[in-house]
Design a protein around this motif. Structure first.
Motif, PDB file in Angstrom:
ATOM      1  N   THR A 118      -6.490  -0.171  -1.471  1.00 42.52           N
ATOM      2  CA  THR A 118      -5.086  -0.284  -1.858  1.00 42.52           C
ATOM      3  C   THR A 118      -4.580  -1.716  -1.936  1.00 42.52           C
ATOM      4  OG1 THR A 118      -4.453   0.062   0.463  1.00 42.52           O
ATOM      5  CG2 THR A 118      -4.511   2.013  -0.975  1.00 42.52           C
ATOM      6  N   ASP A 119      -5.301  -2.684  -1.412  1.00 40.36           N
ATOM      7  CA  ASP A 119      -4.935  -4.089  -1.577  1.00 40.36           C
ATOM      8  C   ASP A 119      -5.050  -4.445  -3.070  1.00 40.36           C
ATOM      9  OD1 ASP A 119      -4.752  -6.851  -1.709  1.00 40.36           O
ATOM     10  OD2 ASP A 119      -6.159  -7.225  -0.073  1.00 40.36           O
ATOM     11  N   PRO A 120      -3.949  -4.835  -3.724  1.00 42.19           N
ATOM     12  CA  PRO A 120      -4.011  -5.116  -5.169  1.00 42.19           C
ATOM     13  C   PRO A 120      -5.059  -6.155  -5.546  1.00 42.19           C
ATOM     14  CG  PRO A 120      -1.727  -4.988  -4.445  1.00 42.19           C
ATOM     15  CD  PRO A 120      -2.574  -4.965  -3.192  1.00 42.19           C
ATOM     16  N   VAL A 121      -5.298  -7.130  -4.680  1.00 42.72           N
ATOM     17  CA  VAL A 121      -6.287  -8.171  -4.998  1.00 42.72           C
ATOM     18  C   VAL A 121      -7.675  -7.569  -5.137  1.00 42.72           C
ATOM     19  CG1 VAL A 121      -7.429 -10.247  -4.095  1.00 42.72           C
ATOM     20  CG2 VAL A 121      -4.943 -10.040  -3.979  1.00 42.72           C
ATOM     21  N   SER A 122      -7.985  -6.565  -4.341  1.00 44.68           N
ATOM     22  CA  SER A 122      -9.312  -5.945  -4.408  1.00 44.68           C
ATOM     23  C   SER A 122      -9.540  -5.233  -5.733  1.00 44.68           C
ATOM     24  CB  SER A 122      -9.508  -4.965  -3.248  1.00 44.68           C
ATOM     25  OG  SER A 122      -8.759  -3.778  -3.441  1.00 44.68           O
ATOM     26  N   GLN A 123      -8.464  -4.911  -6.438  1.00 43.24           N
ATOM     27  CA  GLN A 123      -8.549  -4.192  -7.708  1.00 43.24           C
ATOM     28  C   GLN A 123      -8.513  -5.125  -8.924  1.00 43.24           C
ATOM     29  OE1 GLN A 123      -5.430  -1.159  -7.776  1.00 43.24           O
ATOM     30  NE2 GLN A 123      -5.423  -1.113  -5.541  1.00 43.24           N
ATOM     31  N   ASP A 124      -8.291  -6.407  -8.694  1.00 43.69           N
ATOM     32  CA  ASP A 124      -8.017  -7.371  -9.757  1.00 43.69           C
ATOM     33  C   ASP A 124      -9.229  -8.292  -9.937  1.00 43.69           C
ATOM     34  OD1 ASP A 124      -7.145  -9.597 -11.273  1.00 43.69           O
ATOM     35  OD2 ASP A 124      -5.090  -9.368 -10.572  1.00 43.69           O
TER      36      ASP A 124
ATOM     37  N   ALA B  10     -17.127   1.024  -4.732  1.00 41.96           N
ATOM     38  CA  ALA B  10     -16.199   1.811  -5.550  1.00 41.96           C
ATOM     39  C   ALA B  10     -15.173   2.510  -4.658  1.00 41.96           C
ATOM     40  CB  ALA B  10     -16.975   2.835  -6.369  1.00 41.96           C
ATOM     41  N   PRO B  11     -13.972   2.770  -5.180  1.00 41.69           N
ATOM     42  CA  PRO B  11     -12.913   3.396  -4.372  1.00 41.69           C
ATOM     43  C   PRO B  11     -13.147   4.892  -4.191  1.00 41.69           C
ATOM     44  CG  PRO B  11     -12.105   2.938  -6.587  1.00 41.69           C
ATOM     45  CD  PRO B  11     -13.481   2.355  -6.514  1.00 41.69           C
ATOM     46  N   CYS B  12     -13.944   5.227  -3.156  1.00 40.24           N
ATOM     47  CA  CYS B  12     -14.359   6.615  -2.920  1.00 40.24           C
ATOM     48  C   CYS B  12     -13.675   7.248  -1.711  1.00 40.24           C
ATOM     49  CB  CYS B  12     -15.870   6.670  -2.667  1.00 40.24           C
ATOM     50  SG  CYS B  12     -16.901   5.899  -3.906  1.00 40.24           S
TER      51      CYS B  12
ATOM     52  N   ILE C 217      -8.143   7.501   1.087  1.00 37.44           N
ATOM     53  CA  ILE C 217      -6.940   6.693   0.845  1.00 37.44           C
ATOM     54  C   ILE C 217      -6.974   5.990  -0.507  1.00 37.44           C
ATOM     55  CG2 ILE C 217      -6.534   6.296   3.298  1.00 37.44           C
ATOM     56  CD1 ILE C 217      -7.594   3.426   2.857  1.00 37.44           C
ATOM     57  N   THR C 218      -8.093   6.090  -1.215  1.00 37.19           N
ATOM     58  CA  THR C 218      -8.194   5.413  -2.512  1.00 37.19           C
ATOM     59  C   THR C 218      -8.332   6.414  -3.664  1.00 37.19           C
ATOM     60  OG1 THR C 218     -10.603   5.144  -2.309  1.00 37.19           O
ATOM     61  CG2 THR C 218      -9.214   3.357  -1.473  1.00 37.19           C
ATOM     62  N   GLN C 219      -7.906   7.637  -3.455  1.00 38.46           N
ATOM     63  CA  GLN C 219      -8.071   8.668  -4.485  1.00 38.46           C
ATOM     64  C   GLN C 219      -7.328   8.344  -5.781  1.00 38.46           C
ATOM     65  OE1 GLN C 219     -10.219  11.682  -4.166  1.00 38.46           O
ATOM     66  NE2 GLN C 219     -10.885   9.987  -2.881  1.00 38.46           N
ATOM     67  N   ARG C 220      -6.292   7.500  -5.699  1.00 38.55           N
ATOM     68  CA  ARG C 220      -5.532   7.147  -6.908  1.00 38.55           C
ATOM     69  C   ARG C 220      -5.775   5.706  -7.357  1.00 38.55           C
ATOM     70  NH1 ARG C 220      -2.042  10.972  -8.476  1.00 38.55           N
ATOM     71  NH2 ARG C 220      -1.633  12.672  -7.012  1.00 38.55           N
TER      72      ARG C 220
ATOM     73  N   THR D 172     -14.192   7.443 -14.142  1.00 38.34           N
ATOM     74  CA  THR D 172     -13.486   6.220 -14.556  1.00 38.34           C
ATOM     75  C   THR D 172     -13.576   5.171 -13.464  1.00 38.34           C
ATOM     76  OG1 THR D 172     -11.971   7.477 -15.957  1.00 38.34           O
ATOM     77  CG2 THR D 172     -11.247   5.280 -15.254  1.00 38.34           C
ATOM     78  N   LYS D 173     -13.445   5.592 -12.216  1.00 39.28           N
ATOM     79  CA  LYS D 173     -13.579   4.659 -11.095  1.00 39.28           C
ATOM     80  C   LYS D 173     -14.952   3.967 -11.125  1.00 39.28           C
ATOM     81  CE  LYS D 173     -10.825   7.457  -7.828  1.00 39.28           C
ATOM     82  NZ  LYS D 173      -9.928   6.503  -7.158  1.00 39.28           N
ATOM     83  N   LEU D 174     -15.999   4.756 -11.361  1.00 32.62           N
ATOM     84  CA  LEU D 174     -17.350   4.183 -11.358  1.00 32.62           C
ATOM     85  C   LEU D 174     -17.563   3.250 -12.543  1.00 32.62           C
ATOM     86  CD1 LEU D 174     -19.708   7.019 -10.094  1.00 32.62           C
ATOM     87  CD2 LEU D 174     -18.530   5.237  -8.816  1.00 32.62           C
TER      88      LEU D 174
END
Length: 279
Positions: A48-54, A74-76, A79-82, A90-92
């Motif tokens: 959920t940390d935005p930096v980890s997604q960027d 990967a967000p598995c 708490i990272t379902q969204r 798509t996540k993968l």
């Protein structure tokens, strides 16, 4: 008399810090600590940390601290379902793209939750299809049964013991073997040369996934590290420990320094043992 041939040093696996190891501090803090302590790189837990997604933000952190991104998790998690989409494929695909753009060799992925029925039904074949399309390794991680008091719930499908299915690459997590109360050495043997990635942590067999600093539990952390010298292992060793109970940033950093020292000590001992056995 012929001159003895010089011995080629056995390359040691790189030791990375999982950004999850600094929680509740940030992804950016993980890069800072990894640089300060001398880790070889980081594994980015996408959460959920935005930096980890960027990806661009991660590249800036990597360049600034001179700390490479060696793996993407990967967000598995629940708490990272969204995060990055509600669609697991798509996540993968996004994790693969992040790894390729950042120069990471590995994407770590958990087996699906049992309620993800369509995903779990196609998971094994889908992972093979994705692995055939890239040089990035999809290393599927062993999990564990969920327990409450005397009850056990099988939360993952096809299996929490991923060695029961056919994957090209595996991640072994020694906190998860402790929580599953399974024989870590036997699982590692079943993985064989498909073991591509290691989450190094410890545990005592609690129903909770403890992720203790290596050496503080019952798992064969030292034995695993020393055994790497007898294999052609070319993956990474990632410190993935729980420091949430640290009373200060200094205490958290001390735990992460201890974990790194433990890992390097036993990898070095493994290399020395290997050289001593050579003719």
């Amino acid at each position: 008399m012929a001159e003895p041939r010089p011995q080629t040093p056995t390359p040691r696996p790189k030791v990375a810090l999982s950004t999850a190891s600094v929680y509740p501090e940030s992804t950016a803090t993980a890069f800072e600590i990894a640089a300060r302590l001398g880790y070889d790189g980081v594994e980015v837990m996408v959460w959920t940390d935005p930096v980890s997604q960027d990806i661009d933000a991660l590249r800036r952190l990597s360049d600034h601290h001179h700390v490479p991104v060696l793996a993407i998790h990967a967000p598995c998690l629940l708490i990272t379902q969204r995060v990055w989409s509600t669609d697991p494929w798509t996540k993968l695909r996004r994790a693969q793209a992040a790894a390729e753009r950042l120069g990471a060799s590995t994407v770590v992925v958990h087996p699906p939750f049992r309620w993800q029925r369509a995903y779990s039904r196609d998971f094994v074949s889908g992972i093979w299809r994705m692995a055939d399309e890239t040089d990035v390794r999809f290393a599927v991680e062993n999990m564990y049964p969920w327990r409450y008091r005397d009850r056990e719930m099988l939360a993952y499908a096809p299996e929490w013991d991923v060695t029961k299915d056919d994957y090209r690459h595996f991640t072994v997590d020694l906190s998860h073997t402790a929580t599953a109360r399974t024989d870590a050495n036997a699982m590692i043997d079943r993985m064989g040369d498909r073991l591509a990635h290691i989450h190094l942590a410890d545990g005592n067999g609690s129903a909770k996934d403890e992720h203790l600093v290596p050496g503080r539990g019952t798992q064969p952390c030292a034995e695993l590290l020393r055994g790497l010298a007898r294999t052609s292992f070319d993956g990474h060793v990632v410190i993935e420990v729980n420091t949430r109970r640290a009373m200060s940033s200094a205490e958290r950093e001390a735990d992460l320094a201890e974990a790194l020292a433990f890992t390097r000590q036993h990898l070095a001992a493994a290399t020395s043992d290997s050289r001593a056995r050579r003719p």
